[in-house]
Design a protein around this motif. Structure first.
Motif, PDB file in Angstrom:
ATOM      1  N   GLY A  10       0.816  -1.199   0.000  1.00  0.00           N
ATOM      2  CA  GLY A  10       0.000   0.000   0.000  1.00  0.00           C
ATOM      3  C   GLY A  10       0.848   1.247   0.000  1.00  0.00           C
ATOM      4  O   GLY A  10       2.054   1.204  -0.266  1.00  0.00           O
ATOM      5  N   LEU A  11       0.185   2.363   0.290  1.00  0.00           N
ATOM      6  CA  LEU A  11       0.833   3.677   0.342  1.00  0.00           C
ATOM      7  C   LEU A  11       1.005   4.086   1.793  1.00  0.00           C
ATOM      8  O   LEU A  11       0.052   4.027   2.578  1.00  0.00           O
ATOM      9  CB  LEU A  11      -0.024   4.696  -0.400  1.00  0.00           C
ATOM     10  N   VAL A  12       2.212   4.514   2.135  1.00  0.00           N
ATOM     11  CA  VAL A  12       2.506   4.916   3.513  1.00  0.00           C
ATOM     12  C   VAL A  12       3.476   6.088   3.487  1.00  0.00           C
ATOM     13  O   VAL A  12       4.265   6.211   2.542  1.00  0.00           O
ATOM     14  CB  VAL A  12       3.084   3.722   4.313  1.00  0.00           C
ATOM     15  N   GLN A  13       3.404   6.926   4.494  1.00  0.00           N
ATOM     16  CA  GLN A  13       4.346   8.041   4.590  1.00  0.00           C
ATOM     17  C   GLN A  13       5.693   7.567   5.121  1.00  0.00           C
ATOM     18  O   GLN A  13       5.772   6.547   5.833  1.00  0.00           O
ATOM     19  CB  GLN A  13       3.781   9.122   5.512  1.00  0.00           C
ATOM     20  N   ALA A  14       6.723   8.292   4.777  1.00  0.00           N
ATOM     21  CA  ALA A  14       8.059   7.982   5.290  1.00  0.00           C
ATOM     22  C   ALA A  14       8.024   7.915   6.814  1.00  0.00           C
ATOM     23  O   ALA A  14       7.383   8.747   7.460  1.00  0.00           O
ATOM     24  CB  ALA A  14       9.057   9.030   4.822  1.00  0.00           C
ATOM     25  N   GLY A  15       8.693   6.911   7.350  1.00  0.00           N
ATOM     26  CA  GLY A  15       8.690   6.680   8.777  1.00  0.00           C
ATOM     27  C   GLY A  15       7.614   5.729   9.246  1.00  0.00           C
ATOM     28  O   GLY A  15       7.628   5.296  10.404  1.00  0.00           O
ATOM     29  N   GLY A  16       6.691   5.410   8.358  1.00  0.00           N
ATOM     30  CA  GLY A  16       5.596   4.517   8.705  1.00  0.00           C
ATOM     31  C   GLY A  16       5.973   3.055   8.594  1.00  0.00           C
ATOM     32  O   GLY A  16       7.134   2.699   8.347  1.00  0.00           O
ATOM     33  N   SER A  17       4.963   2.204   8.775  1.00  0.00           N
ATOM     34  CA  SER A  17       5.170   0.760   8.783  1.00  0.00           C
ATOM     35  C   SER A  17       4.135   0.056   7.911  1.00  0.00           C
ATOM     36  O   SER A  17       3.016   0.559   7.720  1.00  0.00           O
ATOM     37  CB  SER A  17       5.056   0.211  10.208  1.00  0.00           C
ATOM     38  N   LEU A  18       4.523  -1.086   7.388  1.00  0.00           N
ATOM     39  CA  LEU A  18       3.636  -1.990   6.678  1.00  0.00           C
ATOM     40  C   LEU A  18       4.040  -3.416   7.015  1.00  0.00           C
ATOM     41  O   LEU A  18       5.209  -3.683   7.317  1.00  0.00           O
ATOM     42  CB  LEU A  18       3.720  -1.795   5.159  1.00  0.00           C
ATOM     43  N   ARG A  19       3.077  -4.318   6.927  1.00  0.00           N
ATOM     44  CA  ARG A  19       3.360  -5.735   7.118  1.00  0.00           C
ATOM     45  C   ARG A  19       2.877  -6.491   5.898  1.00  0.00           C
ATOM     46  O   ARG A  19       1.671  -6.493   5.600  1.00  0.00           O
ATOM     47  CB  ARG A  19       2.669  -6.278   8.367  1.00  0.00           C
ATOM     48  N   LEU A  20       3.803  -7.142   5.214  1.00  0.00           N
ATOM     49  CA  LEU A  20       3.480  -7.957   4.048  1.00  0.00           C
ATOM     50  C   LEU A  20       3.311  -9.411   4.473  1.00  0.00           C
ATOM     51  O   LEU A  20       3.982  -9.880   5.383  1.00  0.00           O
ATOM     52  CB  LEU A  20       4.573  -7.858   2.994  1.00  0.00           C
ATOM     53  N   SER A  21       2.416 -10.096   3.774  1.00  0.00           N
ATOM     54  CA  SER A  21       2.217 -11.522   3.985  1.00  0.00           C
ATOM     55  C   SER A  21       2.372 -12.247   2.662  1.00  0.00           C
ATOM     56  O   SER A  21       2.078 -11.699   1.604  1.00  0.00           O
ATOM     57  CB  SER A  21       0.822 -11.799   4.550  1.00  0.00           C
ATOM     58  N   CYS A  22       2.816 -13.492   2.732  1.00  0.00           N
ATOM     59  CA  CYS A  22       2.938 -14.356   1.554  1.00  0.00           C
ATOM     60  C   CYS A  22       2.431 -15.732   1.947  1.00  0.00           C
ATOM     61  O   CYS A  22       3.054 -16.414   2.766  1.00  0.00           O
ATOM     62  CB  CYS A  22       4.386 -14.423   1.091  1.00  0.00           C
ATOM     63  N   ALA A  23       1.299 -16.121   1.372  1.00  0.00           N
ATOM     64  CA  ALA A  23       0.686 -17.400   1.694  1.00  0.00           C
ATOM     65  C   ALA A  23       0.877 -18.370   0.542  1.00  0.00           C
ATOM     66  O   ALA A  23       0.549 -18.055  -0.608  1.00  0.00           O
ATOM     67  CB  ALA A  23      -0.803 -17.215   1.979  1.00  0.00           C
ATOM     68  N   ALA A  24       1.400 -19.546   0.850  1.00  0.00           N
ATOM     69  CA  ALA A  24       1.606 -20.593  -0.156  1.00  0.00           C
ATOM     70  C   ALA A  24       0.481 -21.613  -0.073  1.00  0.00           C
ATOM     71  O   ALA A  24       0.089 -22.020   1.030  1.00  0.00           O
ATOM     72  CB  ALA A  24       2.949 -21.268   0.062  1.00  0.00           C
ATOM     73  N   SER A  25      -0.025 -22.022  -1.225  1.00  0.00           N
ATOM     74  CA  SER A  25      -1.099 -23.010  -1.256  1.00  0.00           C
ATOM     75  C   SER A  25      -0.876 -23.964  -2.422  1.00  0.00           C
ATOM     76  O   SER A  25      -0.158 -23.646  -3.369  1.00  0.00           O
ATOM     77  CB  SER A  25      -2.454 -22.322  -1.371  1.00  0.00           C
ATOM     78  N   GLY A  26      -1.518 -25.123  -2.339  1.00  0.00           N
ATOM     79  CA  GLY A  26      -1.384 -26.123  -3.398  1.00  0.00           C
ATOM     80  C   GLY A  26      -0.819 -27.419  -2.851  1.00  0.00           C
ATOM     81  O   GLY A  26      -0.838 -27.680  -1.652  1.00  0.00           O
ATOM     82  N   SER A  27      -0.273 -28.218  -3.765  1.00  0.00           N
ATOM     83  CA  SER A  27       0.212 -29.557  -3.415  1.00  0.00           C
ATOM     84  C   SER A  27       1.630 -29.496  -2.829  1.00  0.00           C
ATOM     85  O   SER A  27       2.583 -30.050  -3.371  1.00  0.00           O
ATOM     86  CB  SER A  27       0.196 -30.450  -4.652  1.00  0.00           C
ATOM     87  N   ILE A  28       1.717 -28.843  -1.681  1.00  0.00           N
ATOM     88  CA  ILE A  28       3.004 -28.615  -1.041  1.00  0.00           C
ATOM     89  C   ILE A  28       3.239 -29.631   0.060  1.00  0.00           C
ATOM     90  O   ILE A  28       2.381 -29.825   0.915  1.00  0.00           O
ATOM     91  CB  ILE A  28       3.061 -27.187  -0.448  1.00  0.00           C
ATOM     92  N   GLY A  29       4.410 -30.250   0.032  1.00  0.00           N
ATOM     93  CA  GLY A  29       4.789 -31.146   1.114  1.00  0.00           C
ATOM     94  C   GLY A  29       5.409 -30.359   2.251  1.00  0.00           C
ATOM     95  O   GLY A  29       4.956 -30.410   3.383  1.00  0.00           O
ATOM     96  N   SER A  30       6.434 -29.605   1.921  1.00  0.00           N
ATOM     97  CA  SER A  30       7.089 -28.749   2.902  1.00  0.00           C
ATOM     98  C   SER A  30       7.797 -27.618   2.155  1.00  0.00           C
ATOM     99  O   SER A  30       7.977 -27.683   0.937  1.00  0.00           O
ATOM    100  CB  SER A  30       8.088 -29.523   3.758  1.00  0.00           C
ATOM    101  N   ILE A  31       8.184 -26.590   2.909  1.00  0.00           N
ATOM    102  CA  ILE A  31       8.824 -25.424   2.305  1.00  0.00           C
ATOM    103  C   ILE A  31      10.217 -25.254   2.886  1.00  0.00           C
ATOM    104  O   ILE A  31      10.379 -25.247   4.117  1.00  0.00           O
ATOM    105  CB  ILE A  31       7.998 -24.147   2.532  1.00  0.00           C
ATOM    106  N   ASN A  32      11.187 -25.129   2.037  1.00  0.00           N
ATOM    107  CA  ASN A  32      12.558 -24.895   2.476  1.00  0.00           C
ATOM    108  C   ASN A  32      12.737 -23.391   2.704  1.00  0.00           C
ATOM    109  O   ASN A  32      11.975 -22.785   3.431  1.00  0.00           O
ATOM    110  CB  ASN A  32      13.533 -25.462   1.460  1.00  0.00           C
ATOM    111  N   ILE A  33      13.676 -22.790   2.042  1.00  0.00           N
ATOM    112  CA  ILE A  33      13.929 -21.372   2.238  1.00  0.00           C
ATOM    113  C   ILE A  33      12.850 -20.539   1.547  1.00  0.00           C
ATOM    114  O   ILE A  33      12.326 -20.926   0.496  1.00  0.00           O
ATOM    115  CB  ILE A  33      15.330 -20.987   1.733  1.00  0.00           C
ATOM    116  N   MET A  34      12.477 -19.431   2.169  1.00  0.00           N
ATOM    117  CA  MET A  34      11.545 -18.465   1.600  1.00  0.00           C
ATOM    118  C   MET A  34      12.229 -17.104   1.592  1.00  0.00           C
ATOM    119  O   MET A  34      13.126 -16.838   2.402  1.00  0.00           O
ATOM    120  CB  MET A  34      10.253 -18.387   2.414  1.00  0.00           C
ATOM    121  N   GLY A  35      11.780 -16.253   0.675  1.00  0.00           N
ATOM    122  CA  GLY A  35      12.434 -14.956   0.591  1.00  0.00           C
ATOM    123  C   GLY A  35      11.528 -13.856   0.073  1.00  0.00           C
ATOM    124  O   GLY A  35      10.514 -14.117  -0.564  1.00  0.00           O
TER     125      GLY A  35
END
Length: 120
Positions: A10-35
């Motif tokens: 989103g849009l935020v002013q300098a000095g502000g904060s945001l929290r991003l999320s990344c959700a994985a779905s599908g035929s996943i057994g396990s997840i190694n490294i994420m970035g």
């Protein structure tokens, strides 16, 4: 089929904060490294931070002390808490993940990106 979906940009002013999320779905057994990676207009895509399945983290120098990467293995979800945001943090933020598939294969998947804009 595997899907990584980012949210929280989103849009935020300098000095502000945001929290991003990344959700994985599908035929996943396990997840190694994420970035998390980011790409500003006219620039290459750069690494922001990574986290292993065991919780070990690594950050780009430009975000150390301001950004925190974390993950919830039970939910196949990764987060990026961004504090003290600067205009130079403006970019499209992408997540990726090294996945072990349920059928035994392995692949790297990317999300579609979420826009972060920091105004001065």
């Amino acid at each position: 089929q595997v899907q990584l979906r980012e949210s929280g940009g989103g849009l935020v002013q300098a000095g502000g904060s945001l929290r991003l999320s990344c959700a994985a779905s599908g035929s996943i057994g396990s997840i190694n490294i994420m970035g998390w990676h980011r790409q500003a207009p006219g620039k290459q895509r750069d690494l922001v931070a990574t986290i292993t399945s065991g919780g070990s983290t690594n950050y780009a120098d430009s975000v150390k002390g301001r950004f925190t990467i974390s993950r919830d293995n039970a939910k196949n979800t990764m987060y990026l808490q961004m504090n003290s945001l600067k205009p130079e943090d403006t970019a499209v933020y992408y997540c990726n993940a090294d996945l072990n598939m349920q059928w035994g294969g392995r692949r790297v998947s990317w999300g579609q990106g979420t826009q972060v804009t920091v105004s001065s």
